[in-house]
Write a protein that holds these residues in place. Structure first.
Motif, PDB file in Angstrom:
ATOM      1  N   TRP A 169       0.832  -1.206   0.000  1.00  0.00           N
ATOM      2  CA  TRP A 169       0.000   0.000   0.000  1.00  0.00           C
ATOM      3  C   TRP A 169       0.863   1.251   0.000  1.00  0.00           C
ATOM      4  O   TRP A 169       0.552   2.248  -0.659  1.00  0.00           O
ATOM      5  N   GLY A 170       1.944   1.207   0.766  1.00  0.00           N
ATOM      6  CA  GLY A 170       2.840   2.360   0.842  1.00  0.00           C
ATOM      7  C   GLY A 170       3.450   2.686  -0.509  1.00  0.00           C
ATOM      8  O   GLY A 170       3.506   3.854  -0.918  1.00  0.00           O
ATOM      9  N   HIS A 221       2.211   1.921  -3.389  1.00  0.00           N
ATOM     10  CA  HIS A 221       1.152   2.424  -4.253  1.00  0.00           C
ATOM     11  C   HIS A 221       0.860   3.885  -3.949  1.00  0.00           C
ATOM     12  O   HIS A 221       0.661   4.698  -4.862  1.00  0.00           O
ATOM     13  N   ARG A 222       0.893   4.214  -2.663  1.00  0.00           N
ATOM     14  CA  ARG A 222       0.662   5.601  -2.249  1.00  0.00           C
ATOM     15  C   ARG A 222       1.733   6.518  -2.856  1.00  0.00           C
ATOM     16  O   ARG A 222       1.421   7.564  -3.434  1.00  0.00           O
ATOM     17  N   GLU A 223       2.976   6.114  -2.734  1.00  0.00           N
ATOM     18  CA  GLU A 223       4.072   6.907  -3.304  1.00  0.00           C
ATOM     19  C   GLU A 223       3.894   7.067  -4.807  1.00  0.00           C
ATOM     20  O   GLU A 223       4.065   8.158  -5.360  1.00  0.00           O
ATOM     21  N   GLU A 239      -3.852  13.501  -4.712  1.00  0.00           N
ATOM     22  CA  GLU A 239      -3.715  13.557  -3.248  1.00  0.00           C
ATOM     23  C   GLU A 239      -4.831  12.790  -2.549  1.00  0.00           C
ATOM     24  O   GLU A 239      -4.601  12.157  -1.512  1.00  0.00           O
ATOM     25  N   LYS A 287      -6.540  10.165  -3.757  1.00  0.00           N
ATOM     26  CA  LYS A 287      -6.305   8.715  -3.904  1.00  0.00           C
ATOM     27  C   LYS A 287      -5.165   8.280  -2.993  1.00  0.00           C
ATOM     28  O   LYS A 287      -5.248   7.242  -2.323  1.00  0.00           O
ATOM     29  N   ALA A 288      -4.092   9.077  -2.959  1.00  0.00           N
ATOM     30  CA  ALA A 288      -2.936   8.717  -2.131  1.00  0.00           C
ATOM     31  C   ALA A 288      -3.328   8.669  -0.659  1.00  0.00           C
ATOM     32  O   ALA A 288      -2.897   7.796   0.093  1.00  0.00           O
ATOM     33  N   PHE A 322      -4.858   5.390   0.380  1.00  0.00           N
ATOM     34  CA  PHE A 322      -3.893   4.309   0.605  1.00  0.00           C
ATOM     35  C   PHE A 322      -3.065   4.578   1.855  1.00  0.00           C
ATOM     36  O   PHE A 322      -2.662   3.648   2.553  1.00  0.00           O
ATOM     37  N   GLY A 323      -2.871   5.868   2.152  1.00  0.00           N
ATOM     38  CA  GLY A 323      -2.245   6.213   3.426  1.00  0.00           C
ATOM     39  C   GLY A 323      -3.068   5.678   4.588  1.00  0.00           C
ATOM     40  O   GLY A 323      -2.524   5.153   5.562  1.00  0.00           O
TER      41      GLY A 323
END
Lengths: 204, 204
Positions: free
Chosen positions: A129-130, A132-134, A161, A163-164, A167-168
């Motif tokens: 997930w991390g 993907h967030r990045e 932001e 979407k990110a 995942f955050g």
DNA sequence: CTCGGCATGTAACCGGTTACATGATTTT
DNA sequence: AAAATCATGTAACCGGTTACATGCCGAG
């Protein structure tokens, strides 16, 4: 029920055929929603019937005929309405918590082994997930790139932001689970030291 | 699948009839597992067939006949084995995260309203779970009292602390959700201030 | 006598899972 | 020619949900 909306969200980003869509959902343990291929085709058929998506049959690059589904105006409205309305959480149903409730009834080593497997699993999710967030913040995922192409540049930042951030959230929740599991290991060990050599119902 | 084990865990604490058990699971949104009454009877019948529980038919206090189910030795072993083995998490399926992924596509006020409803819901859960946790530490819940009666005093602390810890987990997870939701509200407001007066597809 | 609580279910339905079927095309 | 991949489904099953059915008992 929610798979409908998951499908609509993906198709909104980028029209695609059932196969690509189904693969996305089948592979996506790491995603926020997963579904086997067979279910996706069913949902797709239903969305078509309901007039929320329409498939433009297109000759694929290889002469294969394939339908690119995209949202109809009604589909767009339907999705926007679902996103804008609060939906009450489904009743709690957490298999791991259920299992953990029984840790007092088994020997500490078994419980710790279960907790450590849980920690490993969650840490793997955190990494996926991390990453993907990045990637979302770099605007460097396949789906996001396709989505941004269709939207004015002024909205790009907001889209990425948001979407990110989601995942955050997944990362934070998984991190909280890991933290808790470590403390649970400590607790079990402490309890063992204080009241040693209890014999559980299942003794070796 | 897990309802079987939820039922076994409750019956292990205290033998009871289908009605009381079904009521527990039907009322228990706040619990870690919930199920409608009809499902409980089905599971109960299956556990009986499988020889994991046995019902001692008893004349209820009011002359009504009622069966008090309790775990057979095989049921105890079966439950202990399930608790002692790691089980991989079911695939992620989080309706709220799915909804939040769409917040970039609706106006900020709608998204904030959804987030605030979410916060209120989670805070209610935090209070309920927190109270239950406190009650467990005081050893003051009906089921725990019944459970402790059947166990030697030396185990009481371990049992109470483990159960309480699990509800502590639920509180922590819900707290993380609330924290995240507040930050999401801030993010949306910030994005709005920086790039004002965007007009979403759904304009008033 | 009716109503609410105790007690135990059945029936229909739906979302999700597993497994299989079919056929074309591309790669080895 | 065989294997992998593209592409679209069907069938059977299972867990969970909603709604209904039945009968007893005690309280108002």
């Amino acid at each position: 029920m929610s798979l409908r909306y998951a499908v609509l969200e993906v198709l909104q980003a980028s029209p695609m055929n059932g196969y690509r869509l189904a693969r996305r959902f089948a592979e996506a343990q790491r995603w926020v929603w997963s579904a086997p291929q067979s279910q996706v085709y069913g949902v797709l058929a239903k969305l078509r019937e309901d007039g929320l998506i329409a498939g433009a049959v297109r000759e694929g690059e290889n002469g294969l005929s394939t339908a690119d589904y995209s949202l109809t105006p009604e589909g767009e409205r339907h999705l926007a309405r679902w996103i804008s309305e609060p939906h009450s959480e489904p009743p709690t149903r957490d298999p791991f918590a259920l299992q953990a409730l029984g840790f007092d009834a088994v020997d500490t080593d078994s419980a710790v082994a279960v907790l450590e497997a849980h920690i490993a699993e969650q840490e793997a999710l955190i990494e996926q997930w991390g990453e993907h967030r990045e990637a979302l913040l770099r605007r460097d995922t396949p789906l996001l790139r396709e989505r941004l192409k269709a939207r004015p540049a002024g909205e790009h930042r907001r889209i990425a932001e948001v979407k990110a951030m989601v995942f955050g959230r997944q990362v934070e929740l998984a991190t909280a689970k890991v933290d808790w599991a470590r403390r649970m290991v400590d607790l079990l060990r402490d309890l063992d030291r204080e009241a040693p050599a209890r014999d559980e119902s299942a003794s070796a």
